[in-house]
Design a protein around this motif. Structure first.
Motif, mmCIF file in Angstrom:
data_model
loop_
_atom_site.group_PDB
_atom_site.id
_atom_site.type_symbol
_atom_site.label_atom_id
_atom_site.label_comp_id
_atom_site.label_asym_id
_atom_site.label_seq_id
_atom_site.Cartn_x
_atom_site.Cartn_y
_atom_site.Cartn_z
ATOM 1 N N LEU A 199 -45.415 100.450 4.552
ATOM 2 C CA LEU A 199 -44.122 100.898 4.051
ATOM 3 C C LEU A 199 -44.154 102.409 3.849
ATOM 4 C CD1 LEU A 199 -41.262 100.311 2.871
ATOM 5 C CD2 LEU A 199 -42.381 100.096 0.635
ATOM 6 N N SER A 200 -43.192 103.093 4.424
ATOM 7 C CA SER A 200 -43.028 104.528 4.188
ATOM 8 C C SER A 200 -41.696 104.758 3.505
ATOM 9 C CB SER A 200 -43.110 105.312 5.494
ATOM 10 O OG SER A 200 -42.033 104.973 6.343
ATOM 11 N N ALA A 201 -41.657 105.725 2.602
ATOM 12 C CA ALA A 201 -40.455 106.001 1.826
ATOM 13 C C ALA A 201 -40.175 107.496 1.819
ATOM 14 C CB ALA A 201 -40.605 105.483 0.402
ATOM 15 N N LEU A 202 -38.896 107.826 1.968
ATOM 16 C CA LEU A 202 -38.442 109.214 1.968
ATOM 17 C C LEU A 202 -37.215 109.296 1.082
ATOM 18 C CD1 LEU A 202 -38.670 112.085 3.225
ATOM 19 C CD2 LEU A 202 -37.269 111.244 5.123
ATOM 20 N N LEU A 203 -37.292 110.082 0.019
ATOM 21 C CA LEU A 203 -36.221 110.162 -0.975
ATOM 22 C C LEU A 203 -35.806 111.620 -1.151
ATOM 23 C CD1 LEU A 203 -34.481 108.817 -3.241
ATOM 24 C CD2 LEU A 203 -36.403 109.265 -4.793
ATOM 25 N N GLY A 204 -34.499 111.869 -1.097
ATOM 26 C CA GLY A 204 -33.980 113.214 -1.283
ATOM 27 C C GLY A 204 -32.770 113.221 -2.194
ATOM 28 N N ALA A 205 -32.670 114.261 -3.021
ATOM 29 C CA ALA A 205 -31.520 114.423 -3.915
ATOM 30 C C ALA A 205 -31.065 115.873 -3.857
ATOM 31 C CB ALA A 205 -31.889 114.036 -5.352
ATOM 32 N N ARG A 206 -29.743 116.059 -3.937
ATOM 33 C CA ARG A 206 -29.176 117.409 -3.843
ATOM 34 C C ARG A 206 -28.059 117.592 -4.870
ATOM 35 N NH1 ARG A 206 -27.321 117.906 2.286
ATOM 36 N NH2 ARG A 206 -26.578 115.801 1.838
ATOM 37 N N TYR A 207 -27.956 118.822 -5.379
ATOM 38 C CA TYR A 207 -26.843 119.203 -6.248
ATOM 39 C C TYR A 207 -26.369 120.588 -5.824
ATOM 40 C CZ TYR A 207 -24.333 121.197 -10.193
ATOM 41 O OH TYR A 207 -23.387 121.812 -10.954
ATOM 42 N N LYS A 254 -32.330 121.174 -4.733
ATOM 43 C CA LYS A 254 -32.652 120.050 -3.852
ATOM 44 C C LYS A 254 -34.086 119.632 -4.132
ATOM 45 C CE LYS A 254 -29.845 122.179 -0.230
ATOM 46 N NZ LYS A 254 -29.826 122.754 1.134
ATOM 47 N N ALA A 255 -34.338 118.341 -4.042
ATOM 48 C CA ALA A 255 -35.698 117.824 -4.227
ATOM 49 C C ALA A 255 -35.913 116.652 -3.286
ATOM 50 C CB ALA A 255 -35.927 117.397 -5.682
ATOM 51 N N ASN A 256 -37.128 116.531 -2.784
ATOM 52 C CA ASN A 256 -37.456 115.389 -1.933
ATOM 53 C C ASN A 256 -38.911 115.000 -2.149
ATOM 54 O OD1 ASN A 256 -37.694 118.029 -0.163
ATOM 55 N ND2 ASN A 256 -39.140 116.572 0.725
ATOM 56 N N VAL A 257 -39.188 113.712 -2.001
ATOM 57 C CA VAL A 257 -40.542 113.184 -2.144
ATOM 58 C C VAL A 257 -40.728 112.098 -1.088
ATOM 59 C CG1 VAL A 257 -39.838 111.490 -3.884
ATOM 60 C CG2 VAL A 257 -42.222 112.229 -3.766
ATOM 61 N N GLU A 258 -41.936 111.990 -0.566
ATOM 62 C CA GLU A 258 -42.199 111.016 0.487
ATOM 63 C C GLU A 258 -43.637 110.534 0.396
ATOM 64 O OE1 GLU A 258 -43.041 113.348 4.441
ATOM 65 O OE2 GLU A 258 -41.385 114.325 3.353
ATOM 66 N N GLY A 259 -43.887 109.370 0.982
ATOM 67 C CA GLY A 259 -45.232 108.822 0.981
ATOM 68 C C GLY A 259 -45.262 107.439 1.594
#
Length: 816
Positions: A253-261, A241-246
């Motif tokens: 503008l705020s952004a939150l991105l997550g990916a999972r396998y 799992k990985a996530n990045v935000e800022g």
């Protein structure tokens, strides 16, 4: 004379310097986007204060680095560094957090949530706790009244309900589970990405009218709005799992991105079926928030998931029976299963603050899923009995006549579902009064093509379904058609249009010195089911619900509450479909009258905080659409010919059993039965009479960086189901009790509480390495039965389908 000259020169210089100024202005809000009045904004000798709308204007020196301080008696002091060119104006709207540090879940201070029967859960628990699936649902399954005897599934039953009776919201938007899923090992990832979560609120019943039309529970998830850059990576033998935000554009503008396998082949291969399996589950989620101004905000949530499940069984060997009557089933398989579940979800939400009292919101959402289930699996089985006579020289040997059989399972199932919704909500709040209201339109379209059959052969003879032409071969010739034991061939294309209204009034007040909360609300739900021939079936329901809570002004910290009312569940796609796959548009909404009485008692034990939560509940259900459960597949009869009830007691004790860590113990008692066509009451498929669960956290006192997480569950057995085409009233045996312990041991190199000074760790906010053992005691738990018929006695044997055995895992957690 020299001193006077120096003083005049100083005044002139100071005036020249500070004449070069800039301006900062904006609105100061709290975490709930409510403006804060009386915030002191200071910079050197400059200062300002926010007005009733949270607005401020501050003049500062230009062209140099300066620090502006935002302070308030109720909120944490916040500082920000600026360097603004002269004569320029910068818009900056900070968010302040309350000074009271957010406590752990066991000592929640939000009395309003407690009064509403809502449990607030620490999102960190969803990340830390050890379980086969992980995530938010793992924490829920440690609560009383919440059950599931399948560690490979994220679904859960609440107080006698089934999987389809739970509401799940992410940022106020209802989300759905897959429709064609048959088993937990197909299921893949939960919709909720636990690494993106800020708030978890859960109600196990008696919830408010502002929530939707389901019978059992509400899970309300809020994803966080980032304030600064952060990133995280979690890796294990089961996936990553990985996530990045800022933030961007001056924090607008705020952004939150997550990916999972995830790949759960380790668990599948630990079962008693030898397989060659390749399950791959992937998803990506993006959450954006944009502040147009201090009053208007737009959010976007997008999700894409793809689950591919390739399964090739090879053989199976299962021992069952008793010590005096042992039996063995040996199966050899040929064939495979290939499934695909692809989902795309998107939602846009706009919130507008009209004034300090009125807040409005509009949400547009769309959910699209394409699901394929395809398998051809041939099973050749042999059922044997063993000599159990301890005085026999042949003890343990097969002494039965061979009983051979063959089973062929075939499916070509396809589903294309599209759900779109427009949801308008508003909140008016003044003093201690609050009114919530909303209207929602939802369009659902389901197109499916279902083709399934099951052919049974026993010692060379075809087994037909009950009610078919009798067969007395070889004594009499049989000239009837050879038909499958089970057969489904259906093609559906239906649309459902729904209009939903709700309104709710809430108030908190005092009776003498005793604090009280209460709310009363109602819902109306109108829906139309249409087929391709434009045949429409229209129905409507309404419901009234209320809650009352009181916190007495006693020395003991206690809160009492009562809630309940009318809870209706209009049929969704699954509930409209009968066992033959046909859509029955006349299925009515299931209805229930519910009452919940609860108490929360907060106290100190060993000079540490604890809380005991006790609840008693009763549900009376009418127009019940009864169903059977096979693993996680729910099949409805698609009628309303039953009544039912559920009653129980739930207890939960949580606190610092170990100083500085939170743990809890849950105990639940439940009885739920149904009466179909006045045949009498029998246990419902979810009749789990007793539950004990414990989430326990500990650490080594001399090495606090070594932490332990124990997840322990004991559930009594649920009804084991019945063979196809038989009367369930004749099959009321239960599965064995479900017993499971998962443990994780983690070494934390550095985190926010214990910052390491080692050079190689300075780039990490958190770094931890752990070992996990699932099913620590290697207990054989069963989820369902495979029914095999004895060709001589015509009786069925219930052969347990065992779940996973002991599995080891390694994991690495990093935050930057």
């Amino acid at each position: 004379m020299l001193r006077k000259f120096a003083f005049i020169l100083f005044l002139i210089t100071s005036t020249f310097i500070y004449a070069q100024t800039a301006t900062v202005k904006g609105v100061v809000n709290n975490e709930f986007k409510t403006p804060i009045e009386g915030v002191a904004i200071t910079c050197a000798q400059y200062g300002a204060e926010t007005n009733q709308k949270g607005e401020y204007i501050l003049t500062i020196p230009a062209g140099i680095d300066i620090i502006i301080t935002y302070s308030h008696v109720t909120y944490k002091t916040f500082e920000k560094k600026f360097n603004i060119p002269k004569n320029k104006t910068l818009n900056y709207s900070p968010t302040l957090t309350v000074k009271v540090e957010e406590m752990e879940e066991v000592i929640v201070k939000n009395e309003t949530k407690e009064a509403q029967g809502i449990l607030k859960i620490d999102p960190a628990d969803a990340v830390k706790i050890t379980s086969a699936k992980g995530g938010v649902e793992t924490v829920l399954l440690a609560l009383p009244g919440v059950n599931n005897n399948n560690e490979l599934s994220t679904q859960y039953n609440v107080r006698g309900g089934n999987f389809d009776e739970n509401l799940v919201y992410v940022n106020g938007i209802e989300v759905y589970r897959p429709f064609l899923i048959n088993s937990g090992q197909q299921e893949g990832l939960s919709f909720v990405n636990e690494n993106l979560v800020q708030n978890i609120n859960f109600s196990a019943g008696g919830f408010q009218a502002k929530y939707g039309d389901k019978l059992s529970s509400v899970l309300d998830i809020t994803y966080r709005t980032p304030k600064e850059f952060a990133a995280g990576v979690n890796a294990s033998l089961m996936g990553a799992k990985a996530n990045v935000e800022g933030t961007l554009f001056n924090n607008k503008l705020s952004a939150l991105l997550g990916a999972r396998y995830q790949n759960n082949s380790m668990f599948i291969n630990s079962k008693d079926i030898e397989t060659n399996t390749k399950p791959n589950f992937t998803d990506v989620q993006l959450f954006l928030s944009y502040f147009l101004n201090s009053k208007f905000k737009i959010d976007f949530l997008g999700v894409y998931s793809l689950n591919n499940y390739n399964y090739t069984p090879i053989s199976r060997k299962t021992n069952f029976g008793t010590l005096t009557d042992p039996k063995e089933l040996i199966v050899f398989y040929d064939g495979q299963e290939k499934d695909s579940f692809e989902t795309l979800f998107g939602a846009v939400n706009g919130t507008y603050t009209v004034n300090e009292n009125l807040h409005l919101g509009l949400t547009l959402s769309s959910f699209h899923t394409i699901e394929q289930e395809r398998y051809d699996i041939l099973a050749n089985y042999n059922l044997s009995e063993f000599d159990s006579d301890f005085n026999s020289k042949d003890i343990g040997n097969d002494n039965s006549s061979p009983q051979f059989g063959t089973q062929l399972d075939h499916a070509r199932n396809n589903l294309d579902a599209l759900i779109g919704a427009v949801d308008f909500k508003g909140t008016y709040k003044k003093n201690k009064h609050q009114v919530d209201f909303g209207i929602k339109y939802k369009h659902e379209n389901f197109r499916d093509q279902l083709k399934e059959y099951e052919v049974l052969d026993s010692i060379g003879y075809n087994v037909r379904p009950l009610g078919n032409i009798s067969n007395n071969e070889p004594y009499q010739p049989y000239d009837g058609a050879i038909v499958p034991f089970n057969y489904i061939n259906a093609k559906n294309n239906i649309s459902i249009n729904r209009f939903v209204l709700f309104a709710q009034y809430s108030k908190n007040s005092f009776i003498n010195s005793h604090k009280i909360w209460y709310n009363l609300g109602g819902r109306a739900h109108y829906w139309t089911v249409s087929d391709v021939n434009n045949k429409n079936v229209n129905q409507a329901t309404y419901s009234l619900r209320g809650q009352f809570a009181i916190k007495p002004d006693w020395d003991n910290d206690m809160l009492f509450r009562i809630s309940g009312g009318m809870y209706n569940q209009p049929p969704f796609y699954d509930e409209l479909r009968n066992p033959k796959g046909e859509i029955i548009p006349t299925v009515k909404a299931q209805k229930s009258l519910q009452a919940v009485i609860g108490n929360e008692f907060s106290f100190d034990l060993w000079n540490r905080p604890f809380k005991l939560i006790s609840e008693a509940y009763y549900k009376h259900l009418t127009d019940v659409n009864i169903y059977t459960v096979d693993n996680v597949k729910i099949t409805y009869l698609a009628n309303n010919n039953a009544v039912a009830y559920a009653a129980g007691l739930d207890f939960r004790l949580n606190g610092e059993f170990v100083p500085g860590t939170d743990s809890w113990i849950s105990i639940g008692f439940l009885k739920t039965e149904e009466n179909y066509d006045n045949l009498g009451y029998i246990a419902r498929p979810t009749d789990q009479r007793f539950k004990f669960a414990m989430l326990f956290q500990d650490y080594i006192p001399n090495i606090p960086s070594v932490k332990m997480y124990l997840n322990l569950v004991y559930n009594t057995g649920v009804p084991g189901g019945s063979p196809a085409n038989t009367n369930p009233y004749n099959y009321q045996n239960r599965l064995n009790d479900y017993k499971r312990a998962d443990i994780g041991i983690t070494y934390v190199f550095t985190d926010a509480k214990n910052v390491s000074q080692k050079t190689w760790l300075k780039g990490f906010k958190e770094l931890a390495f752990g070992v996990e053992i699932f099913n620590l005691f290697d207990i054989q738990n069963s989820i369902t039965n495979t029914w095999v018929r004895d060709v001589y006695s015509k009786e069925y044997y219930a052969i347990p389908n065992y779940m996973t055995s002991r599995v080891f895992n390694l994991k690495l957690d990093m935050k930057f």
